[in-house]
Design an enzyme around this catalytic site. Structure first.
Site, mmCIF file in Angstrom:
data_model
loop_
_atom_site.group_PDB
_atom_site.id
_atom_site.type_symbol
_atom_site.label_atom_id
_atom_site.label_comp_id
_atom_site.label_asym_id
_atom_site.label_seq_id
_atom_site.Cartn_x
_atom_site.Cartn_y
_atom_site.Cartn_z
ATOM 1 N N ASP A 1 0.853 -1.189 0.000
ATOM 2 C CA ASP A 1 0.000 0.000 0.000
ATOM 3 C C ASP A 1 0.894 1.247 0.000
ATOM 4 O O ASP A 1 1.915 1.294 0.691
ATOM 5 C CB ASP A 1 -0.913 -0.004 1.239
ATOM 6 N N ILE A 2 0.498 2.243 -0.753
ATOM 7 C CA ILE A 2 1.291 3.465 -0.873
ATOM 8 C C ILE A 2 1.276 4.284 0.425
ATOM 9 O O ILE A 2 2.176 5.103 0.653
ATOM 10 C CB ILE A 2 0.757 4.313 -2.067
ATOM 11 N N ASN B 1 -12.952 -3.411 2.185
ATOM 12 C CA ASN B 1 -14.018 -2.421 2.203
ATOM 13 C C ASN B 1 -14.899 -2.610 0.978
ATOM 14 O O ASN B 1 -14.395 -2.878 -0.125
ATOM 15 C CB ASN B 1 -13.427 -1.009 2.202
ATOM 16 N N GLU C 1 -12.353 3.307 -1.360
ATOM 17 C CA GLU C 1 -11.950 4.437 -2.204
ATOM 18 C C GLU C 1 -11.578 4.037 -3.622
ATOM 19 O O GLU C 1 -11.719 4.848 -4.540
ATOM 20 C CB GLU C 1 -10.767 5.179 -1.554
ATOM 21 N N VAL C 2 -11.048 2.827 -3.776
ATOM 22 C CA VAL C 2 -10.633 2.403 -5.122
ATOM 23 C C VAL C 2 -11.624 1.351 -5.623
ATOM 24 O O VAL C 2 -11.822 0.315 -4.968
ATOM 25 C CB VAL C 2 -9.200 1.820 -5.099
ATOM 26 N N HIS D 1 -10.114 -5.105 -3.527
ATOM 27 C CA HIS D 1 -8.797 -5.322 -2.920
ATOM 28 C C HIS D 1 -8.985 -5.768 -1.488
ATOM 29 O O HIS D 1 -9.893 -5.311 -0.791
ATOM 30 C CB HIS D 1 -7.926 -4.058 -2.967
ATOM 31 N N HIS E 1 -7.001 -5.790 2.039
ATOM 32 C CA HIS E 1 -5.862 -5.251 2.789
ATOM 33 C C HIS E 1 -5.331 -6.353 3.699
ATOM 34 O O HIS E 1 -6.108 -7.026 4.372
ATOM 35 C CB HIS E 1 -6.304 -4.098 3.700
HETATM 36 P P1 5GP Z 1 -9.871 1.413 0.308
HETATM 37 O O1 5GP Z 1 -10.195 2.614 1.139
HETATM 38 O O2 5GP Z 1 -10.447 1.535 -1.085
HETATM 39 O O3 5GP Z 1 -10.215 0.124 0.970
HETATM 40 O O4 5GP Z 1 -8.293 1.383 0.180
HETATM 41 C C1 5GP Z 1 -7.573 1.889 -0.899
HETATM 42 C C2 5GP Z 1 -6.107 1.768 -0.561
HETATM 43 O O5 5GP Z 1 -5.363 1.972 -1.748
HETATM 44 C C3 5GP Z 1 -5.602 2.801 0.449
HETATM 45 O O6 5GP Z 1 -5.036 2.130 1.580
HETATM 46 C C4 5GP Z 1 -4.577 3.607 -0.328
HETATM 47 O O7 5GP Z 1 -3.457 3.998 0.441
HETATM 48 C C5 5GP Z 1 -4.185 2.647 -1.441
HETATM 49 N N1 5GP Z 1 -3.752 3.302 -2.666
HETATM 50 C C6 5GP Z 1 -4.378 4.319 -3.323
HETATM 51 N N2 5GP Z 1 -3.713 4.650 -4.437
HETATM 52 C C7 5GP Z 1 -2.632 3.824 -4.497
HETATM 53 C C8 5GP Z 1 -1.566 3.685 -5.425
HETATM 54 O O8 5GP Z 1 -1.475 4.391 -6.431
HETATM 55 N N3 5GP Z 1 -0.652 2.717 -5.157
HETATM 56 C C9 5GP Z 1 -0.722 1.908 -4.046
HETATM 57 N N4 5GP Z 1 0.235 1.016 -3.894
HETATM 58 N N5 5GP Z 1 -1.727 2.014 -3.154
HETATM 59 C C10 5GP Z 1 -2.668 2.964 -3.371
#
Ligand code: 5GP
Length: 125
Positions: A39-40, A97, A105-106, A110, A112
């Site tokens: 994760d970034i 999520n 958010e994405v 995915h 985690h």
């Molecule tokens: P969500 O809130 O959708 O469950 O988590 C999205 C995750 O994607 C977040 O923890 C965020 O830090 C990670 N993320 C967003 N953009 C990028 C990216 O460009 N590269 C990587 N490696 N992680 C990302």
């Protein structure tokens, strides 16, 4: 902005770009069904994301529409990432999520994987 988990798949989402190699990632593991990368913005000493290669918005989309092979491949990949990182004995947490209330958010499914310290209570309220 949080994802509406009922939306159609958007192939311009950031993880779709990572899968196509248009955006770099720190890869942990890859196979026919999945890609795992760091994760970034890590929320634990080890924070890995595992994504299926197929185009699925969320856990709901994946569990309803993915083939048995995709589901088995993805679930086994999540386990293998943890096993390969030596996390079975110390333990780890998985989180997916899905949709607005979860603050996804994405819009590409995915999971985690958090590890590397005692992770505390399940939800910070
Ligand atoms: P969500 O809130 O959708 O469950 O988590 C999205 C995750 O994607 C977040 O923890 C965020 O830090 C990670 N993320 C967003 N953009 C990028 C990216 O460009 N590269 C990587 N490696 N992680 C990302």
């Amino acid at each position: 902005m949080a994802v509406d988990a009922t939306q159609p798949y958007d192939d311009q989402n950031i993880f779709a770009k990572i899968l196509r190699g248009e955006i770099p990632c720190k890869k942990v593991r890859e196979d026919e069904w999945s890609l795992a990368f760091h994760d970034i913005n890590p929320q634990a000493p080890l924070h890995i994301l595992v994504i299926p290669k197929g185009q699925y918005v969320s856990w709901d989309d994946f569990s309803a529409k993915a083939s048995e092979a995709e589901i088995a491949g993805f679930v086994r990949a999540v386990g293998a990432v943890a096993r390969d990182a030596g996390l079975v004995a110390p333990g780890y947490r998985l989180l997916a999520n899905a949709g607005t209330d979860s603050h996804q958010e994405v819009p590409h499914l995915h999971v985690h994987l958090f590890a590397g310290r005692p992770l505390g209570p399940m939800l910070a309220i």
